[in-house]
Design a protein around this motif. Structure first.
Motif, PDB file in Angstrom:
ATOM      1  N   VAL A 143      27.372 -40.630 -21.098  1.00 61.85           N
ATOM      2  CA  VAL A 143      27.569 -41.833 -20.304  1.00 61.85           C
ATOM      3  C   VAL A 143      29.002 -42.305 -20.512  1.00 61.85           C
ATOM      4  N   THR A 144      29.746 -42.344 -19.410  1.00 59.49           N
ATOM      5  CA  THR A 144      31.111 -42.864 -19.453  1.00 59.49           C
ATOM      6  C   THR A 144      31.163 -44.155 -18.651  1.00 59.49           C
ATOM      7  N   TYR A 164      27.182 -45.185 -10.783  1.00 62.84           N
ATOM      8  CA  TYR A 164      25.739 -45.217 -10.551  1.00 62.84           C
ATOM      9  C   TYR A 164      25.252 -46.622 -10.186  1.00 62.84           C
ATOM     10  N   THR A 165      25.869 -47.645 -10.736  1.00 60.82           N
ATOM     11  CA  THR A 165      25.499 -49.009 -10.359  1.00 60.82           C
ATOM     12  C   THR A 165      25.802 -49.257  -8.890  1.00 60.82           C
ATOM     13  N   ILE A 166      27.001 -48.889  -8.458  1.00 62.82           N
ATOM     14  CA  ILE A 166      27.366 -49.048  -7.046  1.00 62.82           C
ATOM     15  C   ILE A 166      26.456 -48.200  -6.170  1.00 62.82           C
ATOM     16  N   GLN A 167      26.172 -46.983  -6.596  1.00 63.08           N
ATOM     17  CA  GLN A 167      25.299 -46.094  -5.829  1.00 63.08           C
ATOM     18  C   GLN A 167      23.915 -46.718  -5.625  1.00 63.08           C
ATOM     19  N   ARG A 168      23.373 -47.337  -6.649  1.00 59.96           N
ATOM     20  CA  ARG A 168      22.061 -47.973  -6.518  1.00 59.96           C
ATOM     21  C   ARG A 168      22.108 -49.164  -5.558  1.00 59.96           C
ATOM     22  N   LEU A 169      23.160 -49.943  -5.610  1.00 63.84           N
ATOM     23  CA  LEU A 169      23.272 -51.080  -4.700  1.00 63.84           C
ATOM     24  C   LEU A 169      23.440 -50.620  -3.250  1.00 63.84           C
ATOM     25  N   LEU A 209      28.886 -45.108 -15.322  1.00 63.21           N
ATOM     26  CA  LEU A 209      28.060 -46.304 -15.312  1.00 63.21           C
ATOM     27  C   LEU A 209      28.384 -47.176 -14.102  1.00 63.21           C
ATOM     28  N   VAL A 210      29.653 -47.332 -13.798  1.00 64.21           N
ATOM     29  CA  VAL A 210      30.067 -48.090 -12.612  1.00 64.21           C
ATOM     30  C   VAL A 210      29.630 -47.365 -11.343  1.00 64.21           C
ATOM     31  N   LEU A 254      10.976 -50.989 -10.903  1.00 65.53           N
ATOM     32  CA  LEU A 254      11.815 -50.600 -12.026  1.00 65.53           C
ATOM     33  C   LEU A 254      12.076 -49.115 -11.874  1.00 65.53           C
ATOM     34  N   GLU A 255      13.333 -48.744 -11.733  1.00 61.53           N
ATOM     35  CA  GLU A 255      13.697 -47.349 -11.510  1.00 61.53           C
ATOM     36  C   GLU A 255      14.415 -46.792 -12.723  1.00 61.53           C
ATOM     37  N   SER A 256      14.214 -45.517 -12.981  1.00 57.50           N
ATOM     38  CA  SER A 256      15.012 -44.846 -14.004  1.00 57.50           C
ATOM     39  C   SER A 256      16.463 -44.876 -13.558  1.00 57.50           C
ATOM     40  N   PHE A 257      17.361 -44.935 -14.511  1.00 57.13           N
ATOM     41  CA  PHE A 257      18.774 -45.078 -14.193  1.00 57.13           C
ATOM     42  C   PHE A 257      19.571 -44.107 -15.046  1.00 57.13           C
TER      43      PHE A 257
END
Length: 102
Positions: free
Chosen positions: A80-81, A88-93, A85-86, A70-73
């Motif tokens: 938060v825009t 950072y989600t792509i960046q994590r994947l 949000l999109v 479980l990572e901080s996000f």
């Protein structure tokens, strides 16, 4: 989430050749759940305080294994825009090496 984030995230994922994504909002747990590759890959974003401004976590799993980390996000973002949000989600994947930016 469902009206704005899901369409924007689907488009961003399609841009990196992930087109069979299934997204859902689990209101009881304040979670976005996403999966693709016939369920082989899954991610979870949890809004721990129930809103976009509160703490968020990210978890990822592959091939049916439960998420192990479980990572901080988005902890450094004050505002938060939708775009962030999109992003950072792509960046994590991409960081998990399950998605590749073109």
């Amino acid at each position: 989430i469902e009206e704005h984030f899901f369409p924007a995230l689907r488009q961003a994922l399609a841009n990196i050749n992930i087109t069979d994504v299934n997204l859902s909002w689990v209101a009881a747990q304040n979670q976005v759940r996403g999966s693709w590759g016939e369920g082989k890959h899954e991610f979870i974003i949890t809004f721990t305080q129930g809103d976009l401004k509160g703490l968020k976590t990210f978890a990822y799993s592959s091939y049916g294994a439960p998420p192990s980390t479980l990572e901080s996000f988005m902890i450094d973002e004050r505002k938060v825009t939708l775009e962030l949000l999109v992003f950072y989600t792509i960046q994590r994947l991409v960081a998990q090496k399950v998605a590749v930016l073109n």
